[in-house]
Design a protein around this motif. Structure first.
Motif, PDB file in Angstrom:
ATOM      1  N   PHE A   1       0.820  -1.207   0.000  1.00 54.96           N
ATOM      2  CA  PHE A   1       0.000   0.000   0.000  1.00 54.96           C
ATOM      3  C   PHE A   1       0.861   1.267   0.000  1.00 54.96           C
ATOM      4  O   PHE A   1       2.040   1.256   0.324  1.00 54.96           O
ATOM      5  CB  PHE A   1      -0.912   0.015   1.231  1.00 54.96           C
ATOM      6  CG  PHE A   1      -1.874  -1.135   1.306  1.00 54.96           C
ATOM      7  CD1 PHE A   1      -3.055  -1.122   0.589  1.00 54.96           C
ATOM      8  CD2 PHE A   1      -1.591  -2.241   2.086  1.00 54.96           C
ATOM      9  CE1 PHE A   1      -3.955  -2.178   0.658  1.00 54.96           C
ATOM     10  CE2 PHE A   1      -2.470  -3.312   2.169  1.00 54.96           C
ATOM     11  CZ  PHE A   1      -3.656  -3.284   1.446  1.00 54.96           C
ATOM     12  N   GLY A   2       0.223   2.372  -0.337  1.00 53.29           N
ATOM     13  CA  GLY A   2       0.839   3.683  -0.239  1.00 53.29           C
ATOM     14  C   GLY A   2       2.008   3.877  -1.189  1.00 53.29           C
ATOM     15  O   GLY A   2       1.959   3.470  -2.357  1.00 53.29           O
ATOM     16  N   ALA A   3       3.076   4.491  -0.677  1.00 53.64           N
ATOM     17  CA  ALA A   3       4.243   4.780  -1.507  1.00 53.64           C
ATOM     18  C   ALA A   3       4.961   3.510  -1.955  1.00 53.64           C
ATOM     19  O   ALA A   3       5.816   3.567  -2.837  1.00 53.64           O
ATOM     20  CB  ALA A   3       5.210   5.671  -0.726  1.00 53.64           C
ATOM     21  N   ALA A   4       4.606   2.360  -1.369  1.00 50.46           N
ATOM     22  CA  ALA A   4       5.213   1.079  -1.760  1.00 50.46           C
ATOM     23  C   ALA A   4       4.320   0.318  -2.738  1.00 50.46           C
ATOM     24  O   ALA A   4       4.510  -0.889  -2.928  1.00 50.46           O
ATOM     25  CB  ALA A   4       5.478   0.230  -0.518  1.00 50.46           C
ATOM     26  N   SER A   5       3.375   1.003  -3.362  1.00 48.02           N
ATOM     27  CA  SER A   5       2.387   0.319  -4.197  1.00 48.02           C
ATOM     28  C   SER A   5       2.974  -0.324  -5.447  1.00 48.02           C
ATOM     29  O   SER A   5       2.337  -1.185  -6.057  1.00 48.02           O
ATOM     30  CB  SER A   5       1.278   1.298  -4.598  1.00 48.02           C
ATOM     31  OG  SER A   5       1.809   2.369  -5.353  1.00 48.02           O
ATOM     32  N   ALA A   6       4.185   0.068  -5.825  1.00 47.10           N
ATOM     33  CA  ALA A   6       4.825  -0.552  -6.993  1.00 47.10           C
ATOM     34  C   ALA A   6       5.532  -1.856  -6.635  1.00 47.10           C
ATOM     35  O   ALA A   6       6.034  -2.557  -7.529  1.00 47.10           O
ATOM     36  CB  ALA A   6       5.815   0.424  -7.623  1.00 47.10           C
ATOM     37  N   ILE A   7       5.559  -2.195  -5.350  1.00 49.81           N
ATOM     38  CA  ILE A   7       6.291  -3.385  -4.898  1.00 49.81           C
ATOM     39  C   ILE A   7       5.324  -4.547  -4.748  1.00 49.81           C
ATOM     40  O   ILE A   7       4.312  -4.461  -4.045  1.00 49.81           O
ATOM     41  CB  ILE A   7       7.010  -3.106  -3.563  1.00 49.81           C
ATOM     42  CG1 ILE A   7       7.995  -1.946  -3.754  1.00 49.81           C
ATOM     43  CG2 ILE A   7       7.734  -4.346  -3.059  1.00 49.81           C
ATOM     44  CD1 ILE A   7       8.654  -1.486  -2.474  1.00 49.81           C
ATOM     45  N   ASN A   8       5.630  -5.655  -5.418  1.00 51.11           N
ATOM     46  CA  ASN A   8       4.768  -6.831  -5.393  1.00 51.11           C
ATOM     47  C   ASN A   8       4.836  -7.539  -4.043  1.00 51.11           C
ATOM     48  O   ASN A   8       5.894  -7.589  -3.405  1.00 51.11           O
ATOM     49  CB  ASN A   8       5.184  -7.821  -6.488  1.00 51.11           C
ATOM     50  CG  ASN A   8       4.964  -7.271  -7.884  1.00 51.11           C
ATOM     51  OD1 ASN A   8       4.081  -6.446  -8.101  1.00 51.11           O
ATOM     52  ND2 ASN A   8       5.770  -7.730  -8.824  1.00 51.11           N
ATOM     53  N   VAL A   9       3.715  -8.091  -3.630  1.00 52.92           N
ATOM     54  CA  VAL A   9       3.676  -8.976  -2.469  1.00 52.92           C
ATOM     55  C   VAL A   9       4.070 -10.368  -2.941  1.00 52.92           C
ATOM     56  O   VAL A   9       3.440 -10.916  -3.851  1.00 52.92           O
ATOM     57  CB  VAL A   9       2.272  -9.007  -1.838  1.00 52.92           C
ATOM     58  CG1 VAL A   9       2.236  -9.968  -0.656  1.00 52.92           C
ATOM     59  CG2 VAL A   9       1.849  -7.608  -1.414  1.00 52.92           C
ATOM     60  N   VAL A  10       5.114 -10.924  -2.355  1.00 51.68           N
ATOM     61  CA  VAL A  10       5.617 -12.236  -2.754  1.00 51.68           C
ATOM     62  C   VAL A  10       5.492 -13.187  -1.572  1.00 51.68           C
ATOM     63  O   VAL A  10       6.049 -12.942  -0.501  1.00 51.68           O
ATOM     64  CB  VAL A  10       7.086 -12.164  -3.219  1.00 51.68           C
ATOM     65  CG1 VAL A  10       7.588 -13.546  -3.628  1.00 51.68           C
ATOM     66  CG2 VAL A  10       7.223 -11.176  -4.370  1.00 51.68           C
ATOM     67  N   ALA A  11       4.754 -14.256  -1.767  1.00 53.05           N
ATOM     68  CA  ALA A  11       4.570 -15.227  -0.692  1.00 53.05           C
ATOM     69  C   ALA A  11       5.912 -15.793  -0.243  1.00 53.05           C
ATOM     70  O   ALA A  11       6.725 -16.224  -1.076  1.00 53.05           O
ATOM     71  CB  ALA A  11       3.656 -16.360  -1.150  1.00 53.05           C
TER      72      ALA A  11
END
Length: 653
Positions: A283-293
């Motif tokens: 979320f937020g300013a980190a929105s370009a970063i994928n969530v990786v399991a």
């Protein structure tokens, strides 16, 4: 020599960091920007480490298994996470050919010319009398130490005060011994009720929220293994901090709610709780970063102060909870410097044989995306940077395979970590997980320790996590040792008078037959004890005597450890018992006798200082590797006394 660009993340976020207190440190202001430099280390092959060339192989790996009735191996050497495809590419219980460390003592040398890996180099643990002799030679009498006063001294704060620069920087950037001491000011502890660490010191603060100056650090409360419990002599605090964009909204403003969302989302990713409806990006300013399991984002920090045990500390009056003494044995630190998902590499990918790091600054590269740093007591009890020989112990547990896309660093690791980490995967999945580590809610009243948090359930095994430990290790730790205080309580509880099938018995070492009979009976009785839930109180909490030492035992454990401090013999082991643990003795029948490197058989009762190796076929891949068997039977069912458990997963409900 390679350089690690310690300013890489910070440079890219420079426009977002204004106003976070980065220039409020007068000491840092006296040093020009030109004095900052990238981290620079050098390579060293562990084969040259004096005294212990295989520090990545823990002392626990050298223990006997009571003829297979004890299996502490399963908590490290497992295929569980690998089979789930999350966070671990290092299966060690048969998922890949020739690797099953629950069944084999498969100690592997670096090369056919290297010293044997099948020797127990942990002399402090193997033969504590040698440690005492070293202390005596220094004209020191450990009985003269006032240990209660010693463990109440604050050596962490003194070291932190020597860290130059701002604590919002993961690396201070200045070439000094404490540049990678985590920027967590111990004076700001304990954390607040929501787990966030807040400080009134501007140099520690990222942003101000409605509750005060937020340092970015948040406490993690997790269920420990049978390694870091108060009974084993150490207690932990665990803290996590993400990079600045994870704390900010899309406008670049610091936002506590956004940071909480990102931490919750990361916990789901690490604990395999993501669903089809979970966000795919932070979320937020980190929105370009994928969530990786099963993977932490680049820039994640983990701080781990490892404290002495103080049975008088109960967390009241603003003190640290969970029997944490003021004095720390070590301060450990992990920083994820590479955007690396462990599942992108296969188990057979090649790794290097040299360790990259810096002895003067106390850090190493674990070869799997993280920098590991550590600061330990010097002979006077003050913290100092650890050497690479000492930090290789950390790589042994916090590492894994790499795809070979970076410099070929030495790696090791176990099958039970998620992206090289132990604690966060086992934190509680509720607000309880965002609190100071308290060892299941330890409370000490009138010298008696109890817990307030019910035993968590292992969500894959479907039974209580501590029940699983008792069922498979028949002990209170991963050494297969039961302290006398526990022995006495079990003897009082487990008897035919209380409708057990037999009376609790001591381990008999007269001969092989009596040894086998006694350890088999103990396993049977302890499993009865577990199945009847007699190890629990009525409220579902674990009985205190199983988790928490009596005061005298804690003090004497600390006194033995201080002998290691005084001699600086960390390379020979940090776990010191009153005598050689029973699990290091040879009590096997001649038909399954273990032999030494040269094939000489052990005599009954002899201390096992080394194990058998394969010498018959020099052309085989495992020449000079360990080939002894643990006697854990993969075909023996649990109900028949079996302990084999190849697919253990550390996740809790």
């Amino acid at each position: 020599m390679k350089k690690i660009n310690n300013l890489l993340l910070l440079a890219s976020f420079a426009g977002l960091l204004s106003g976070c207190g980065a220039t409020n440190d007068p000491e840092a202001n006296q040093i020009t920007a030109e004095t900052k430099s990238a981290l620079v280390g050098s390579y060293i092959n562990p084969v040259v480490f004096e005294g212990n060339p295989y520090p990545q192989v823990p002392a626990q790996c050298h223990t006997e298994t009571s003829l297979g009735r004890q299996n502490a191996c399963l908590f490290c050497h497992t295929n569980g996470l690998y089979k789930l495809g999350i966070g671990n590419n290092n299966p060690q219980a048969g998922a890949i050919p020739q690797v099953n460390f629950q069944l084999d003592y498969g100690f592997d040398p670096y090369s056919t010319q290297a010293p044997t890996a099948a020797k127990n180099y942990w002399l402090n643990t193997l033969s504590p009398e040698t440690l005492l002799a070293a202390v005596t030679a220094m004209d020191i009498n450990p009985n003269n130490w006032n240990m209660q006063d010693y463990i109440q001294e604050n050596n962490w704060q003194a070291a932190y005060n020597l860290r130059v620069g701002t604590s919002t920087d993961w690396d201070s950037g200045y070439d000094q011994p404490f540049r990678l001491l985590p920027g967590l000011n111990p004076s700001a502890l304990p954390a607040d009720n929501d787990g966030f660490v807040r400080s009134i010191d501007a140099k520690d603060v990222y942003f101000n929220d409605d509750f005060g100056g937020n340092t970015g650090w948040r406490a993690i409360n997790f269920m420990p293994y049978g390694i870091f419990s108060p009974m084993t002599g150490s207690v932990s605090g665990i803290y996590i901090r993400l990079a600045a964009p994870f704390m900010q909204n899309s406008a670049g403003d610091f936002d506590l709610a956004i940071y909480q969302q990102n931490l919750e989302l990361l916990r789901d990713a690490i604990q395999n709780r993501l669903t089809d409806t979970s966000p795919t990006n932070y979320f937020g300013a980190a929105s370009a970063i994928n969530v990786v399991a099963g993977s932490y984002p680049q820039g994640t920090e983990l701080a781990h102060p490892l404290h002495y045990v103080d049975t008088t500390a109960d967390g009241s009056h603003g003190k640290l909870p969970g029997m944490r003494a003021t004095r720390v044995k070590e301060v450990r630190y992990m920083y994820k410097d590479e955007d690396f998902n462990p599942m992108e590499a296969r188990p057979d990918d090649g790794t290097g044989d040299a360790i990259y790091g810096n002895d003067q600054q106390g850090w190493v590269d674990n070869g799997s995306g993280w920098l590991l740093a550590g600061f330990i007591e010097d002979k006077n009890g003050d913290l100092r940077p650890q050497s690479r020989a000492e930090l290789t112990q950390c790589i042994g547990c916090h590492s894994g395979f790499h795809s070979g896309t970076k410099d070929p660093n030495f790696t090791s690791g176990t099958g039970n970590t998620v992206d090289s980490t132990w604690s966060f995967p086992r934190s509680f999945d509720s607000d309880l997980g965002w609190q100071e580590m308290d060892y299941l809610g330890t409370k000490v009243r009138d010298g008696v320790a109890t817990s307030t948090t019910p035993e968590p359930t292992n969500r894959h095994a479907g039974i209580g996590e501590f029940a699983l430990l008792l069922n498979h290790t028949v002990s209170a730790n991963l050494y297969g040792v039961m302290p006398q205080s526990i022995e006495a309580s079990l003897k009082a509880a487990i008897s035919t008078d209380n409708d057990y099938s037999d009376n609790w018995t001591a381990i008999k070492t007269d001969d092989a037959a009596s040894f086998e009979q006694s350890v088999t009976l103990r396993q049977t009785l302890l499993r009865e004890y577990v199945s009847r839930k007699d190890y629990l109180n009525e409220d579902g909490t674990i009985k205190g005597f199983l988790l928490y030492p009596v005061t005298n035992d804690a003090i004497e454990n600390a006194r033995r450890y201080r002998q290691v401090v005084a001699t600086q013999r960390y390379i020979y082991g940090k776990d010191v018992f009153a005598e050689t643990p029973i699990s290091y003795h040879h009590y096997r029948d001649a038909s399954v006798a273990e032999v030494k490197n040269d094939g000489t058989p052990y005599q009954f009762g002899e201390i096992i200082s080394e194990r058998s190796i394969q010498l018959d076929e020099p052309t085989r891949f495992d020449y000079r590797a360990g080939n002894g068997i643990t006697l854990i039977d993969s075909d023996k069912a649990f109900l028949q006394g079996g302990t084999y458990f190849p697919d253990y997963v550390p996740y809790l409900k």
